[in-house]
Enzyme design. Structure first.
Site, PDB file in Angstrom:
ATOM      1  N   MET A  44      56.623  31.573  29.535  1.00  0.00           N
ATOM      2  CA  MET A  44      55.750  30.951  30.536  1.00  0.00           C
ATOM      3  C   MET A  44      56.121  31.399  31.949  1.00  0.00           C
ATOM      4  O   MET A  44      55.243  31.671  32.773  1.00  0.00           O
ATOM      5  CB  MET A  44      55.835  29.426  30.432  1.00  0.00           C
TER       6      MET A  44
ATOM      7  N   TYR B  15      61.449  34.322  22.500  1.00  0.00           N
ATOM      8  CA  TYR B  15      60.908  33.522  21.396  1.00  0.00           C
ATOM      9  C   TYR B  15      60.453  34.415  20.241  1.00  0.00           C
ATOM     10  O   TYR B  15      59.921  35.499  20.467  1.00  0.00           O
ATOM     11  CB  TYR B  15      59.687  32.732  21.880  1.00  0.00           C
TER      12      TYR B  15
ATOM     13  N   LYS C 295      33.404  35.379  44.350  1.00  0.00           N
ATOM     14  CA  LYS C 295      33.677  34.238  43.469  1.00  0.00           C
ATOM     15  C   LYS C 295      35.104  34.312  42.942  1.00  0.00           C
ATOM     16  O   LYS C 295      35.735  35.378  43.004  1.00  0.00           O
ATOM     17  CB  LYS C 295      32.676  34.238  42.308  1.00  0.00           C
TER      18      LYS C 295
ATOM     19  N   ARG D   2      21.788  34.127  29.918  1.00  0.00           N
ATOM     20  CA  ARG D   2      22.643  33.158  30.597  1.00  0.00           C
ATOM     21  C   ARG D   2      21.739  32.226  31.386  1.00  0.00           C
ATOM     22  O   ARG D   2      21.157  31.333  30.781  1.00  0.00           O
ATOM     23  CB  ARG D   2      23.651  33.911  31.468  1.00  0.00           C
TER      24      ARG D   2
HETATM   25  C1  LIG Z   1      29.955  38.407  39.032  1.00  0.00           C
HETATM   26  C2  LIG Z   1      28.568  38.769  39.310  1.00  0.00           C
HETATM   27  C3  LIG Z   1      28.270  39.941  40.025  1.00  0.00           C
HETATM   28  C4  LIG Z   1      29.324  40.985  40.355  1.00  0.00           C
HETATM   29  O1  LIG Z   1      29.629  41.701  39.193  1.00  0.00           O
HETATM   30  P1  LIG Z   1      30.601  42.969  39.156  1.00  0.00           P
HETATM   31  O2  LIG Z   1      30.474  43.521  37.785  1.00  0.00           O
HETATM   32  O3  LIG Z   1      31.967  42.452  39.435  1.00  0.00           O
HETATM   33  O4  LIG Z   1      30.130  43.903  40.209  1.00  0.00           O
HETATM   34  C5  LIG Z   1      26.950  40.153  40.363  1.00  0.00           C
HETATM   35  N1  LIG Z   1      25.970  39.297  40.001  1.00  0.00           N
HETATM   36  C6  LIG Z   1      26.223  38.180  39.284  1.00  0.00           C
HETATM   37  C7  LIG Z   1      25.101  37.276  38.913  1.00  0.00           C
HETATM   38  C8  LIG Z   1      27.513  37.887  38.901  1.00  0.00           C
HETATM   39  O5  LIG Z   1      27.759  36.803  38.171  1.00  0.00           O
END
Ligand SMILES: *Cc1c(COP(=O)(O)O)cnc(C)c1O
Length: 382
Positions: free
Chosen positions: A321, A273, A36, A135
């Site tokens: 920036m 700055y 991701k 979540r």
């Molecule tokens: C991002 C994520 C992972 C991977 O997590 P890491 O701590 O980077 O290994 C696994 N499962 C879910 C549901 C995630 O959101």
């Protein structure tokens, strides 16, 4: 014409890490590599290609678009969608064979209807269970009913998953909480079985849990951060070693730029700055064309040092920036115009810092340092 500020991806290290993970995880346990956020900033297609090469059954994305990008990049293994999508995005799940996490009757019904429209039969979904992350996911005691509803909607339960909230911590109460989450997950799986439904591929362990508890590897693990060469918080190489386990990984990404100006500063002249730093004596300042719009967070200064020709030099004043300034000292023979400055990276890059060092400085985690790198930072695959 290419900008000198870039992220260099050490492909061999990525492959090394994935091989280390494959070797560490029990033989019959499947691998789902989290790619991701463009592979935590490392290029998702590249990471997924190497994941496939080491035998990963799945890669995991956060958005449908990320999944589509992988398919268009030729990725053939399973793609698990870890976050929820909206009804407008659902048609792409079938077209691109992306496996969604589901829970709630409404969401399951919508995916079931969309699957029928797309002519997808026995389309597999994974049931998300909230065992304490707070979540997404149904409560463990609802898992059986949700599994039945999945089947009723013409879908197929391909797996079940949960996610830990504090598995990267070694505090006693956190270890206990994770244990409780794991037990609740196993209970949810049992509930589904008790309804006469096969739970499919069950997964719970991300990097921290898969390293720290063999049982939590279950049917499949979902490593993210360790793929990219960083240990999850307290589950460090040293800690694992102290418990008799060997796990070695290497950072993959180096953030680099070049010295584009060297200026003499008289004592009393301020930098950047807010005039937060004033030269206490005559010195030289190197200007680097990298700033917070590239992902070099403003809060890294004061404290950040960058490596030029094997030595660290402090960033002075606020990070702007697009630029920042580094004190190299008066008439320093070791720093010349156009020399490379490495912000962080693996040893091979010449860096003396890692993303973990920057994370500590910025009161954050390596994940954020890596994914903060913006689109403007060109990725060079080495
Ligand atoms: C991002 C994520 C992972 C991977 O997590 P890491 O701590 O980077 O290994 C696994 N499962 C879910 C549901 C995630 O959101």
């Amino acid at each position: 014409m290419e900008r000198c500020t870039k992220a260099v991806i050490y492909k061999d290290n990525l492959e090394y890490n994935l091989n280390q993970i494959r070797k560490y995880v029990k033989k019959d346990v499947k691998l789902c590599v989290a790619v991701k956020a463009d592979g935590y900033g490392h290029n998702a297609v590249l990471t997924a290609q190497i994941a496939e090469k080491v035998g990963a059954e799945f890669v995991a994305v956060a958005t449908v678009e990320e999944g589509v990008e992988l398919r268009e990049g030729g990725i053939k293994c399973g793609i698990l969608l870890l976050s929820l999508c909206t009804p407008e995005e659902m048609a792409a799940l079938f077209e691109y064979q992306i496996t969604p996490l589901v829970f709630t009757e409404e969401y399951i019904r919508l995916i079931g209807t969309a699957a029928k429209q797309a002519g997808a039969v026995d389309f597999k979904v994974h049931l998300a269970v909230d065992t304490g992350m707070g979540r997404i996911g149904c409560y463990p005691e609802e898992a059986g009913e949700q599994a039945k509803f999945i089947e009723k909607c013409g879908l197929k339960l391909g797996g079940m998953c949960t996610h830990f909230a504090v598995s990267d911590s070694l505090a006693e109460e956190h270890i206990e909480f994770t244990r409780g989450q794991f037990d609740a997950f196993k209970q949810a799986v049992a509930n589904v079985k008790a309804c006469g439904i096969e739970p499919g591929i069950c997964s719970c362990g991300a990097s921290a849990a898969l390293l720290n508890d063999e049982d939590m590897q279950f049917d499949m693990v979902r490593p993210g951060i360790i793929t990219y060469g960083y240990y999850p918080d307290e589950i460090t190489k040293e800690y694992l070693k102290s418990t008799g386990r060997d796990f070695d990984i290497k950072p993959v990404l180096a953030l680099e730029t070049k010295v584009v100006a060297i200026r003499h500063f008289p004592a009393g002249k301020s930098v950047s700055y807010g005039r937060t730093w004033v030269a206490p004596e005559d010195t030289d300042i190197a200007v680097l064309p990298i700033g917070y719009a590239d992902g070099l967070l403003r809060r890294f200064s004061p404290g950040l040092e960058v490596t030029i020709n094997g030595k660290n030099y402090p960033v002075r004043g606020r990070i702007c920036m697009d630029q920042c300034m580094v004190e190299i000292g008066k008439n320093n023979p070791d720093v010349k115009l156009w020399d490379t400055a490495v912000i962080f990276g693996p040893k091979e890059s010449g860096a003396l810092n890692t993303a973990e060092d920057l994370a500590k400085l910025g009161n954050t985690i390596s994940y954020e340092v890596l994914t903060a790198l913006s689109k403007r930072v060109r990725r060079e695959i080495l």
